[in-house]
Design a protein around this motif. Structure first.
Motif, PDB file in Angstrom:
ATOM      1  N   ALA A 190      64.445  -8.970  87.974  1.00 24.76           N
ATOM      2  CA  ALA A 190      64.648  -9.939  89.047  1.00 24.76           C
ATOM      3  C   ALA A 190      63.354 -10.725  89.281  1.00 24.76           C
ATOM      4  CB  ALA A 190      65.061  -9.218  90.333  1.00 24.76           C
ATOM      5  N   VAL A 191      63.394 -12.032  89.003  1.00 24.36           N
ATOM      6  CA  VAL A 191      62.229 -12.894  89.185  1.00 24.36           C
ATOM      7  C   VAL A 191      62.523 -13.879  90.306  1.00 24.36           C
ATOM      8  CG1 VAL A 191      60.730 -14.597  88.100  1.00 24.36           C
ATOM      9  CG2 VAL A 191      61.582 -12.672  86.764  1.00 24.36           C
ATOM     10  N   LEU A 192      61.704 -13.852  91.349  1.00 21.44           N
ATOM     11  CA  LEU A 192      61.895 -14.719  92.507  1.00 21.44           C
ATOM     12  C   LEU A 192      61.276 -16.085  92.235  1.00 21.44           C
ATOM     13  CD1 LEU A 192      63.005 -14.645  95.459  1.00 21.44           C
ATOM     14  CD2 LEU A 192      60.662 -14.129  96.180  1.00 21.44           C
ATOM     15  N   ARG A 193      62.076 -17.131  92.269  1.00 20.17           N
ATOM     16  CA  ARG A 193      61.605 -18.490  91.994  1.00 20.17           C
ATOM     17  C   ARG A 193      62.360 -19.497  92.858  1.00 20.17           C
ATOM     18  NH1 ARG A 193      59.245 -19.320  86.846  1.00 20.17           N
ATOM     19  NH2 ARG A 193      57.953 -17.487  86.380  1.00 20.17           N
ATOM     20  N   SER A 194      61.760 -20.672  92.999  1.00 26.95           N
ATOM     21  CA  SER A 194      62.480 -21.808  93.566  1.00 26.95           C
ATOM     22  C   SER A 194      63.379 -22.396  92.488  1.00 26.95           C
ATOM     23  CB  SER A 194      61.510 -22.876  94.077  1.00 26.95           C
ATOM     24  OG  SER A 194      60.809 -22.417  95.213  1.00 26.95           O
ATOM     25  N   SER A 195      64.494 -22.964  92.894  1.00 21.59           N
ATOM     26  CA  SER A 195      65.430 -23.548  91.939  1.00 21.59           C
ATOM     27  C   SER A 195      64.742 -24.604  91.089  1.00 21.59           C
ATOM     28  CB  SER A 195      66.604 -24.178  92.689  1.00 21.59           C
ATOM     29  OG  SER A 195      67.544 -24.699  91.787  1.00 21.59           O
ATOM     30  N   GLY A 196      64.976 -24.547  89.775  1.00 20.50           N
ATOM     31  CA  GLY A 196      64.363 -25.480  88.839  1.00 20.50           C
ATOM     32  C   GLY A 196      63.108 -24.959  88.183  1.00 20.50           C
TER      33      GLY A 196
END
Length: 216
Positions: A113-119
């Protein structure tokens, strides 16, 4: 008596606009909630791959952000440990294909699970997509979307925040609490909305459209 022939989506849109208008009139720091379930964004190339050259995705319903829509089309997600069938595609097409899941989904699939902003998909885990024309392996593109609030520049001035800033959000209700690290995303293409995934929604017993408060 006059009857108006409107769709459910149009009714939801009217109610949403009325709520946002009342929020602006009140001048308060409240924001409506949108709970995002797992979904897929595809490039034009990948739409062609799965459904045929120049295929147009079929809108199923409009989403909270202008121009965004859930599609009739779905694909299966295949990870190292498991799979999830019939995950909905969202339109319109993107510059990069992307799969947004919750942490619970990622564990089920066997994906980090990698937490990122969309894009922001560079260096993220990949996944296999299964559709009408077989399998497609994405080398990267799976993210757990960061909590965020969409707003216009006028909303940002009213709230006293700026693009990229992180704020805290107060949730009331049966399981009240504070969500920290919520990213402000500002664009005049947006509509005011607090976006969380199903894990956060369930943890705080949030419902679609529920009002939350931005804490200064």
């Amino acid at each position: 008596m006059v009857y108006y022939d409107i769709t459910q989506e149009q009714l939801i849109q009217m109610v949403t606009e009325a709520v946002l208008l009342e929020i602006k009139k009140a001048g308060s720091n409240v924001v409506p909630t949108g709970i995002s379930v797992r979904h897929i964004h595809l490039t034009r190339e990948h739409v062609d791959y799965f459904f045929g050259r120049n295929y147009q995705l079929t809108p199923r319903k409009q989403l909270s952000q202008p121009g965004q829509f859930a599609c009739e089309e779905t694909l299966d997600l295949i990870g190292r440990k498991g799979s999830i069938k019939k995950v909905r595609i969202l339109g319109p097409e993107r510059n990069k294909s992307q799969v947004e899941v919750s942490i619970t989904d990622a564990r089920m699939l066997g994906i980090e699970a990698v937490l990122r902003s969309s894009g922001d998909v560079e260096g993220t885990p990949g996944i296999t997509l299964r559709g009408p024309e077989g399998l497609l392996v994405l080398n990267e593109g799976v993210i757990v979307a960061d909590r965020h609030i969409h707003m216009t520049s006028a909303d940002a001035r009213r709230f006293g925040v700026k693009d990229g800033q992180r704020v805290r959000v107060q949730v009331e209700g049966q399981k009240p609490g504070i969500m920290d690290g919520v990213v402000i995303r500002v664009s005049d293409r947006y509509r005011l909305d607090f976006h969380v995934d199903t894990d956060d929604g369930n943890a705080f017993m949030l419902s679609q459209g529920q009002l939350v408060t931005i804490l200064k």
